[in-house]
Design a protein around this motif. Structure first.
Motif, mmCIF file in Angstrom:
data_model
loop_
_atom_site.group_PDB
_atom_site.id
_atom_site.type_symbol
_atom_site.label_atom_id
_atom_site.label_comp_id
_atom_site.label_asym_id
_atom_site.label_seq_id
_atom_site.Cartn_x
_atom_site.Cartn_y
_atom_site.Cartn_z
ATOM 1 N N VAL A 94 114.119 33.711 -19.536
ATOM 2 C CA VAL A 94 113.149 33.000 -18.698
ATOM 3 C C VAL A 94 111.934 33.905 -18.598
ATOM 4 N N ALA A 95 110.722 33.336 -18.729
ATOM 5 C CA ALA A 95 109.511 34.159 -18.711
ATOM 6 C C ALA A 95 108.466 33.581 -17.765
ATOM 7 N N GLY A 96 107.611 34.462 -17.257
ATOM 8 C CA GLY A 96 106.531 34.029 -16.382
ATOM 9 C C GLY A 96 105.424 35.065 -16.334
ATOM 10 N N GLU A 97 104.221 34.616 -15.953
ATOM 11 C CA GLU A 97 103.074 35.512 -15.802
ATOM 12 C C GLU A 97 103.107 36.084 -14.390
ATOM 13 N N LEU A 98 103.031 37.400 -14.271
ATOM 14 C CA LEU A 98 103.243 38.050 -12.982
ATOM 15 C C LEU A 98 102.184 37.691 -11.944
ATOM 16 N N ARG A 103 105.184 29.830 -14.773
ATOM 17 C CA ARG A 103 106.302 29.809 -15.719
ATOM 18 C C ARG A 103 105.765 29.616 -17.134
ATOM 19 N N ILE A 104 106.313 30.342 -18.086
ATOM 20 C CA ILE A 104 105.876 30.263 -19.482
ATOM 21 C C ILE A 104 106.991 29.642 -20.316
ATOM 22 N N GLU A 105 106.605 28.698 -21.141
ATOM 23 C CA GLU A 105 107.580 28.026 -22.000
ATOM 24 C C GLU A 105 108.136 29.018 -23.024
ATOM 25 N N THR A 106 109.448 29.047 -23.159
ATOM 26 C CA THR A 106 110.088 29.987 -24.082
ATOM 27 C C THR A 106 111.078 29.274 -24.998
ATOM 28 N N ILE A 118 112.208 35.868 -29.742
ATOM 29 C CA ILE A 118 111.760 35.266 -28.483
ATOM 30 C C ILE A 118 110.372 34.696 -28.723
ATOM 31 N N GLN A 119 110.205 33.407 -28.498
ATOM 32 C CA GLN A 119 108.910 32.746 -28.674
ATOM 33 C C GLN A 119 108.352 32.349 -27.308
ATOM 34 N N LEU A 120 107.072 32.636 -27.099
ATOM 35 C CA LEU A 120 106.394 32.327 -25.837
ATOM 36 C C LEU A 120 105.223 31.391 -26.125
ATOM 37 N N TYR A 121 105.225 30.223 -25.476
ATOM 38 C CA TYR A 121 104.203 29.205 -25.733
ATOM 39 C C TYR A 121 103.305 28.994 -24.507
ATOM 40 N N GLN A 122 102.093 28.492 -24.778
ATOM 41 C CA GLN A 122 101.146 28.115 -23.720
ATOM 42 C C GLN A 122 100.945 29.243 -22.698
ATOM 43 N N ILE A 123 100.725 30.431 -23.214
ATOM 44 C CA ILE A 123 100.458 31.574 -22.341
ATOM 45 C C ILE A 123 99.063 31.407 -21.738
ATOM 46 N N PRO A 124 98.892 31.593 -20.426
ATOM 47 C CA PRO A 124 97.569 31.447 -19.807
ATOM 48 C C PRO A 124 96.536 32.366 -20.470
ATOM 49 N N ILE A 131 106.560 38.909 -17.578
ATOM 50 C CA ILE A 131 107.901 39.438 -17.364
ATOM 51 C C ILE A 131 108.904 38.459 -17.961
ATOM 52 N N ILE A 132 109.837 38.992 -18.729
ATOM 53 C CA ILE A 132 110.864 38.164 -19.372
ATOM 54 C C ILE A 132 112.221 38.582 -18.834
ATOM 55 N N ASP A 133 112.868 37.676 -18.130
ATOM 56 C CA ASP A 133 114.246 37.916 -17.694
ATOM 57 C C ASP A 133 115.162 37.585 -18.861
ATOM 58 N N ILE A 134 115.919 38.565 -19.300
ATOM 59 C CA ILE A 134 116.841 38.369 -20.412
ATOM 60 C C ILE A 134 118.247 38.690 -19.925
ATOM 61 N N GLY A 135 119.153 37.757 -20.120
ATOM 62 C CA GLY A 135 120.493 37.958 -19.584
ATOM 63 C C GLY A 135 121.569 37.323 -20.441
ATOM 64 N N ILE A 136 122.787 37.753 -20.193
ATOM 65 C CA ILE A 136 123.954 37.178 -20.863
ATOM 66 C C ILE A 136 124.773 36.450 -19.809
ATOM 67 N N THR A 137 124.975 35.164 -20.031
ATOM 68 C CA THR A 137 125.798 34.356 -19.130
ATOM 69 C C THR A 137 127.193 34.250 -19.728
ATOM 70 N N TYR A 138 128.171 34.702 -18.954
ATOM 71 C CA TYR A 138 129.559 34.681 -19.413
ATOM 72 C C TYR A 138 130.320 33.549 -18.729
ATOM 73 N N ALA A 139 131.048 32.785 -19.512
ATOM 74 C CA ALA A 139 131.959 31.791 -18.940
ATOM 75 C C ALA A 139 133.235 32.506 -18.533
ATOM 76 N N THR A 140 133.746 32.189 -17.353
ATOM 77 C CA THR A 140 134.976 32.838 -16.896
ATOM 78 C C THR A 140 136.165 32.326 -17.693
ATOM 79 N N ASP A 141 137.197 33.136 -17.751
ATOM 80 C CA ASP A 141 138.397 32.781 -18.514
ATOM 81 C C ASP A 141 139.488 32.224 -17.598
#
Length: 297
Positions: A94-98, A103-106, A118-124, A131-141
């Protein structure tokens, strides 16, 4: 006395006027560029390379390349992970301009098991920091849990509260002043990005071969110098006493051991270069196959 007072008042007043003028000019020089163009003083930036890698759980992420096209308001980052994401995990961004909080389209493209774009579109147009939040989402077992008779009512009233996934994240920062501009930059196909990644890998591998070859040359030079030192020491033994000869022989032995160590390092470098060269050949083959595949479409 009156003349002295008049002189002090005149010149002291002039002194303060000059100081005030210089202070105002200094403030204008600092404030005006900041107001018009944005200040870089407080900009935070995650640069490319392993020195700026970010870690999510036990996986390190390194930016290999990034660029920005101001005309198309588009930017992209080539990203490499130290290992593949676990089967129950998914990489998300998820990305955004500080400054504007916009919010920036990614879009996230996966090129291989551990390579991404990582592609960022329509940057102001007036952006300064992204700032780009980069994370790993884990499904529980939870589906792997085997329940027995004793579990009846054990989790009564809690099943709906248990999370079905968890997210571990980090951040990437982009400062406008630090990102290279590329006016020909456009969004490309996955194949084109794969070819670009392969070319980067080939370039890096060739650099490793070059550095290993330089290391080999330095060790060979060191061996030659030590051998000359040993020759000199052997000649000096003719004029030494018994105890002096023993000390010289110990010194010669230590130098010969150093030669063997250097030869061992040379052998390691040669083996490494052989493997890296093999990897380059495989990358070239992969590059050729991708081009053929793209041409067949």
């Amino acid at each position: 006395m009156e003349k002295i007072k008049e002189f002090i008042q005149t010149h002291v007043s002039l002194f303060y006027k000059v100081c005030l003028f210089l202070t105002v000019i200094g403030l204008l020089l600092f404030v005006v560029p900041t107001f018009l163009f944005g200040s870089n003083v407080y900009q935070k930036d995650t640069g490319i390379g392993v020195a700026n890698q970010v870690q999510i759980d036990q996986i390190q992420f390194v930016q290999l390349k990034r660029s920005y096209n101001p005309q198309r308001q588009y930017a992209e980052i080539l990203l490499k992970a130290s290992e593949s994401i676990p089967n129950n995990g998914k990489l998300e961004i998820v990305a955004g301009e500080l400054k504007t909080r916009q919010r920036i389209e990614t879009k996230l493209l996966q090129l291989s098991s551990n390579e991404y774009v990582i592609q960022l579109y329509q940057i102001p147009q007036t952006w300064q920091d992204i700032i780009i939040d980069i994370g790993i989402t884990y499904a529980t077992d939870s589906y792997k849990t085997i329940h027995s008779l004793e579990d009846i009512f054990k989790e009564f009233g809690q099943k709906n509260q248990s999370a079905t996934e968890r997210t571990v994240q980090s951040k990437l920062f982009m400062a406008k002043a630090k990102v290279p501009k590329n006016r020909s930059l456009i969004s490309k196909s996955v194949t084109d990005y794969q070819l670009e990644m392969i070319q980067l890998s080939i370039k890096e591998a060739q650099q490793l071969v070059k550095e290993n070859q330089q290391t080999i040359s330095k060790f060979l030079s060191e061996i030659a110098q030590i051998e000359k030192q040993i020759q000199v020491l052997n000649k000096e033994k003719k004029y030494q006493t018994t105890s002096e000869v023993q000390a010289t022989e110990q010194l010669i032995l230590s130098k010969m051991n150093r030669i063997e160590e250097a030869k061992g390092q040379i052998q390691k470098a040669e083996i490494a270069n052989k493997e890296v060269q093999q990897k380059i050949e495989k990358l070239l083959l992969q590059k050729e196959d991708l081009r053929k595949k793209a041409g067949d479409k």
